[in-house]
Design a protein around this motif. Structure first.
Motif, PDB file in Angstrom:
ATOM      1  N   ARG A 225       0.855  -1.185   0.000  1.00 35.40           N
ATOM      2  CA  ARG A 225       0.000   0.000   0.000  1.00 35.40           C
ATOM      3  C   ARG A 225       0.888   1.232   0.000  1.00 35.40           C
ATOM      4  N   THR A 227       1.631   4.814   1.746  1.00 31.51           N
ATOM      5  CA  THR A 227       1.372   5.465   3.019  1.00 31.51           C
ATOM      6  C   THR A 227       2.513   6.435   3.308  1.00 31.51           C
ATOM      7  N   ARG A 234       6.620   9.910   2.012  1.00 29.40           N
ATOM      8  CA  ARG A 234       5.774   8.997   1.246  1.00 29.40           C
ATOM      9  C   ARG A 234       6.541   7.701   0.987  1.00 29.40           C
TER      10      ARG A 234
END
Length: 337
Positions: A225, A227, A234
């Motif tokens: 993912r 995040t 980032r």
């Protein structure tokens, strides 16, 4: 971005009283009061006389034997009862959020009776690298599909080396492994191998430990993912949760006696190249946790893997013994060493 820290009886059954003999101690049988010439002592009567004269000793021996049989019976019944119990459930974890893929659990060839994994859940696991299945690479947050694919490939390569490469397992290839990570984190990676905190994400065999020719069996899940880390950078976060089953040489024919299981969950970070300096670009090992089963505890405390001493009988804990082979089992386990 900061460097990751070292990843880090019930009471025995009461004994029954010996059975009563049927005679009071010292009681004189009626037949002994008669003159001997009127009642010759036959074989049966001699036996009765022996019984009366030795009633306490015989009763003690017979009673003790009955108690021993009873205790053995209770013991075997308890083992039988516990063996027939339905194993307790065990704590599990849910997959993390993100795009996931799980291992193909169909082995390349069915386990034969000679296979060291036969009779264990690992017999249904894929062999070696075939057990690591990557999810499809898709654009995620600020990361393009190409960047995601590259990050996934880097993680897979690190896992293959750290958990399956025979040279690495034997103590070599450290430089090769460290170079897989971003330059800024390589010093901390090397420190992990100096202070034995690497076992949560890498396997090193103890001196003298000998694996069979069987490829380790592998089962787990890869999830990713987009995040931000604790510094607001980032990152593409990739979480791997895998069970690694190793077959060690042993003379014990019990199914699974030579199988050592390692279950780990590792969080890998790949920072966005626009958010970090050049030395921070690349793969970072962010968090790691693991447990092992059937291993040598003293050696495992040093980060090294070897087969533990054999144990016999049923475990006190009735948790399903196959739980250690489940990637969804919680890593929060009691220390059995």
């Amino acid at each position: 971005m900061t460097s990751p820290p070292p990843v880090d009886e019930p009471s025995p059954p009461s004994r029954p009283a010996p059975p009563a003999s049927g005679h009071e101690p010292g009681q004189v049988p009626e037949w002994l009061r008669q003159p001997a010439e009127e009642h010759p002592v036959g074989a049966l009567e001699r036996l009765r006389l022996f019984w009366e004269e030795h009633t306490r000793a015989v009763t003690a021996v017979v009673g003790g034997g009955l108690v021993l049989v009873l205790l053995l019976g209770v013991g075997w019944f308890d083992l039988w009862r516990r063996a027939g119990e339905t194993p307790r459930g065990y704590p599990t974890t849910s997959p993390p959020p993100g795009v996931s893929a799980t291992s193909d659990t169909t082995p390349a060839t069915p386990a034969s009776p000679a296979d060291n994994f036969a009779g264990t859940p690992a017999a249904a696991f894929a062999k070696g690298a075939a057990g690591i299945t990557l999810p499809p690479a898709r654009r995620t947050g600020a990361f393009s599909a190409t960047e995601v694919a590259a990050a996934l490939a880097d993680v897979r390569a690190a896992m293959l080396l750290a958990r399956l490469d025979r040279k690495f397992l034997a103590g070599g290839e450290l430089d090769r492994f460290v170079r897989m990570f971003a330059p800024a984190t390589r010093s901390s990676m090397r420190a992990d191998f100096r202070d034995d905190s690497f076992a949560t994400y890498a396997t090193r065999l103890a001196p003298g430990a000998r694996l069979t020719a069987d490829q380790p069996r592998v089962k787990g899940r890869v999830t990713y993912r987009a995040t931000r880390d604790s510094d607001g950078i980032r990152v593409l976060e990739i979480t791997t949760n895998f069970v690694w089953a190793y077959a060690f040489r042993t003379l014990d024919p019990t199914p699974g006696a030579g199988v050592v299981v390692v279950h780990d969950t590792v969080v890998w970070h790949v920072p966005h190249p626009d958010d970090v300096a050049k030395a921070g670009v690349g793969l970072w090992l962010w968090e790691a946790d693991s447990y092992a089963s059937n291993m040598d505890c003293a050696k495992f405390d040093k980060g090294l893997l070897d087969l533990g001493a054999p144990s016999y009988g049923l475990p006190v804990d009735t948790e399903d013994p196959d739980a250690v082979f489940d990637p969804d089992r919680s890593l929060d386990v009691a220390d059995t060493c």
